[in-house]
Motif scaffolding. Structure first.
Motif, PDB file in Angstrom:
ATOM      1  N   PRO A 290       3.562   4.967  -8.111  1.00  0.00           N
ATOM      2  CA  PRO A 290       2.534   4.326  -8.943  1.00  0.00           C
ATOM      3  C   PRO A 290       3.169   3.482 -10.055  1.00  0.00           C
ATOM      4  O   PRO A 290       4.215   3.835 -10.598  1.00  0.00           O
ATOM      5  CB  PRO A 290       1.772   5.523  -9.526  1.00  0.00           C
ATOM      6  CG  PRO A 290       1.985   6.616  -8.528  1.00  0.00           C
ATOM      7  CD  PRO A 290       3.381   6.421  -8.017  1.00  0.00           C
TER       8      PRO A 290
ATOM      9  N   THR B  91       4.040   0.290  -9.481  1.00  0.00           N
ATOM     10  CA  THR B  91       4.756  -0.813  -8.853  1.00  0.00           C
ATOM     11  C   THR B  91       3.885  -2.067  -8.866  1.00  0.00           C
ATOM     12  O   THR B  91       2.696  -2.008  -8.544  1.00  0.00           O
ATOM     13  CB  THR B  91       5.131  -0.469  -7.404  1.00  0.00           C
ATOM     14  OG1 THR B  91       5.948   0.709  -7.391  1.00  0.00           O
ATOM     15  CG2 THR B  91       5.889  -1.608  -6.749  1.00  0.00           C
TER      16      THR B  91
ATOM     17  N   ARG C  23       2.523   1.543  -3.520  1.00  0.00           N
ATOM     18  CA  ARG C  23       1.545   1.922  -4.541  1.00  0.00           C
ATOM     19  C   ARG C  23       1.269   3.421  -4.511  1.00  0.00           C
ATOM     20  O   ARG C  23       1.132   4.063  -5.554  1.00  0.00           O
ATOM     21  CB  ARG C  23       0.245   1.146  -4.330  1.00  0.00           C
ATOM     22  CG  ARG C  23       0.282  -0.299  -4.791  1.00  0.00           C
ATOM     23  CD  ARG C  23      -0.925  -1.054  -4.277  1.00  0.00           C
ATOM     24  NE  ARG C  23      -0.986  -2.431  -4.756  1.00  0.00           N
ATOM     25  CZ  ARG C  23      -1.723  -3.383  -4.209  1.00  0.00           C
ATOM     26  NH1 ARG C  23      -2.479  -3.109  -3.138  1.00  0.00           N
ATOM     27  NH2 ARG C  23      -1.718  -4.609  -4.707  1.00  0.00           N
ATOM     28  N   ALA C  24       1.216   3.974  -3.299  1.00  0.00           N
ATOM     29  CA  ALA C  24       0.954   5.404  -3.156  1.00  0.00           C
ATOM     30  C   ALA C  24       2.166   6.245  -3.539  1.00  0.00           C
ATOM     31  O   ALA C  24       2.036   7.294  -4.182  1.00  0.00           O
ATOM     32  CB  ALA C  24       0.536   5.715  -1.721  1.00  0.00           C
ATOM     33  N   ALA C  25       3.359   5.779  -3.144  1.00  0.00           N
ATOM     34  CA  ALA C  25       4.571   6.568  -3.377  1.00  0.00           C
ATOM     35  C   ALA C  25       5.128   6.415  -4.790  1.00  0.00           C
ATOM     36  O   ALA C  25       5.681   7.366  -5.356  1.00  0.00           O
ATOM     37  CB  ALA C  25       5.646   6.169  -2.366  1.00  0.00           C
TER      38      ALA C  25
ATOM     39  N   VAL D 227       9.337   5.054   2.960  1.00  0.00           N
ATOM     40  CA  VAL D 227       7.882   4.993   3.147  1.00  0.00           C
ATOM     41  C   VAL D 227       7.407   3.686   3.773  1.00  0.00           C
ATOM     42  O   VAL D 227       6.298   3.624   4.304  1.00  0.00           O
ATOM     43  CB  VAL D 227       7.132   5.223   1.815  1.00  0.00           C
ATOM     44  CG1 VAL D 227       7.512   6.561   1.195  1.00  0.00           C
ATOM     45  CG2 VAL D 227       7.367   4.085   0.815  1.00  0.00           C
TER      46      VAL D 227
ATOM     47  N   THR E 165      13.356   5.141  -1.800  1.00  0.00           N
ATOM     48  CA  THR E 165      11.966   5.524  -1.584  1.00  0.00           C
ATOM     49  C   THR E 165      11.239   4.476  -0.744  1.00  0.00           C
ATOM     50  O   THR E 165      10.513   4.808   0.198  1.00  0.00           O
ATOM     51  CB  THR E 165      11.241   5.703  -2.932  1.00  0.00           C
ATOM     52  OG1 THR E 165      11.867   6.744  -3.667  1.00  0.00           O
ATOM     53  CG2 THR E 165       9.767   6.041  -2.727  1.00  0.00           C
TER      54      THR E 165
ATOM     55  N   GLN F 258       0.827  -1.208   0.000  1.00  0.00           N
ATOM     56  CA  GLN F 258       0.000   0.000   0.000  1.00  0.00           C
ATOM     57  C   GLN F 258       0.861   1.257   0.000  1.00  0.00           C
ATOM     58  O   GLN F 258       0.582   2.220  -0.717  1.00  0.00           O
ATOM     59  CB  GLN F 258      -0.933  -0.026   1.204  1.00  0.00           C
ATOM     60  CG  GLN F 258      -2.033  -1.079   1.091  1.00  0.00           C
ATOM     61  CD  GLN F 258      -2.725  -1.367   2.412  1.00  0.00           C
ATOM     62  OE1 GLN F 258      -2.391  -0.786   3.450  1.00  0.00           O
ATOM     63  NE2 GLN F 258      -3.683  -2.293   2.399  1.00  0.00           N
ATOM     64  N   ALA F 259       1.933   1.246   0.788  1.00  0.00           N
ATOM     65  CA  ALA F 259       2.814   2.407   0.841  1.00  0.00           C
ATOM     66  C   ALA F 259       3.522   2.634  -0.491  1.00  0.00           C
ATOM     67  O   ALA F 259       3.653   3.779  -0.957  1.00  0.00           O
ATOM     68  CB  ALA F 259       3.835   2.229   1.958  1.00  0.00           C
TER      69      ALA F 259
END
Length: 317
Positions: A149, A151, A145-147, A215, A211, A142-143
């Motif tokens: 896109p 992935t 996917r947000a940081a 995150v 990254t 989830q982290a």
């Protein structure tokens, strides 16, 4: 002997820490207090006689075509004959260990999946595992996917590899077709979840790792071993170093009696833990900075060159 030189001062990858045995507090090697670092001898004969050799495979022991050279086979056998135990310590899953299974000499155990599993190569069975909790795997996903896109993810269990549709794999799918990560995690639950894999088609590999650590580093051990933007996530506190330290403690072997070899960021903790460490000439810059010594490249049998000298030194003691 090829290239064997002392390394420069270690460089730390953001978010990483030296490995430590599971369930213990971290310890660090004593360093000078005046800001300098003690010189490391370039002569392997000056190194205390090792009791255990821990070596990575891809990019380190194996040549680029994924084969084991005859010189390396002979060196491994010579180490075992001299009473030095050899451990393969790799990010590979068990199904990819056939390349070395025929060259075990006196050893039979390997540390797989970046420390998440200890495997008996002779019996081809799991000895011990340190799984990644599914909730942590989802939190990492989830982290990311947000940081970052785009992935895509895959999961590695003891006998199963599953992937999302966007995750480009190197091997055919099993009996379960590609599916979203949440669905993949619900399959094969009788097998420990060893690793979550995250891949991006365009990210710089080191930037992608940095990254991810920023995150999602609190949810697991995040590292990489591929040249592409592919990350490998194990359970929090699980690394090559932690499992190697546990196996060594069970044998009464101290860190000072271990010589370790590696080439990529997933080897960093192991090289920092071992009393003597070698980065092969083709290693990632972080490994070249962190290791106490350097040797020739995997193509030039750098690991075998060092082992030959270690064995020769043991004979003269």
């Amino acid at each position: 002997m090829g290239v064997v030189t002392p390394a420069s001062a270690p460089e730390t990858t953001p978010g990483t820490t030296p490995g430590r045995p599971l369930g213990t507090t971290a310890t660090t090697r004593a360093e000078p207090t005046d800001g300098t670092r003690a010189e490391t001898s370039t002569d392997p004969h000056a190194t205390p006689a090792p009791r255990l050799i821990a070596t990575d495979l891809d990019g380190t022991l194996l040549r680029d075509d994924k084969t084991v050279s005859q010189r390396t086979i002979d060196a491994l056998a010579a180490a075992e004959a001299a009473g030095i135990e050899v451990f393969f310590v790799t990010g590979r899953p068990a199904r990819w260990m056939g390349v070395v299974a025929g060259h075990l000499a006196g050893h039979g155990l390997a540390i797989l999946a970046n420390g998440a599993a200890v495997w008996d190569l002779r019996a081809d069975e799991l000895v011990e595992s340190f799984p990644l909790p599914e909730a942590d795997a989802l939190a990492v996903a989830q982290a990311l996917r947000a940081a970052v896109p785009g992935t895509a993810f895959a999961v590695e269990r003891t006998h199963a590899f599953r992937r999302e549709p966007e995750y480009q794999a190197f091997e055919p799918d099993g009996d379960l077709p590609p599916a979203p990560l949440e669905e993949l995690l619900r399959a094969d639950r009788t097998q420990p979840l060893l690793k979550l894999l995250a891949k991006h088609p365009a990210q710089d590999p080191d930037a992608f790792l940095a990254t991810a650590l920023s995150v999602a580093g609190r949810y697991g051990e995040i590292t990489r071993s591929a040249e592409s933007a592919m990350l490998e996530i194990s359970g929090a506190g699980v690394s090559k170093a932690t499992t190697l330290a546990k196996c060594c403690a069970e044998r009464g072997v101290t860190a000072a009696e271990v010589v370790a070899f590696g080439d990529m960021p997933n080897d960093l903790a192991m090289l920092r833990w071992a009393g003597t460490s070698y980065a092969v000439a083709n290693a990632h810059p972080h490994l070249l900075a962190a290791a106490t010594h350097r040797t020739a490249s995997n193509q030039d049998d750098g690991v075998a060159q060092v082992i030959e000298h270690l064995v020769a030194g043991r004979r003269t003691r």
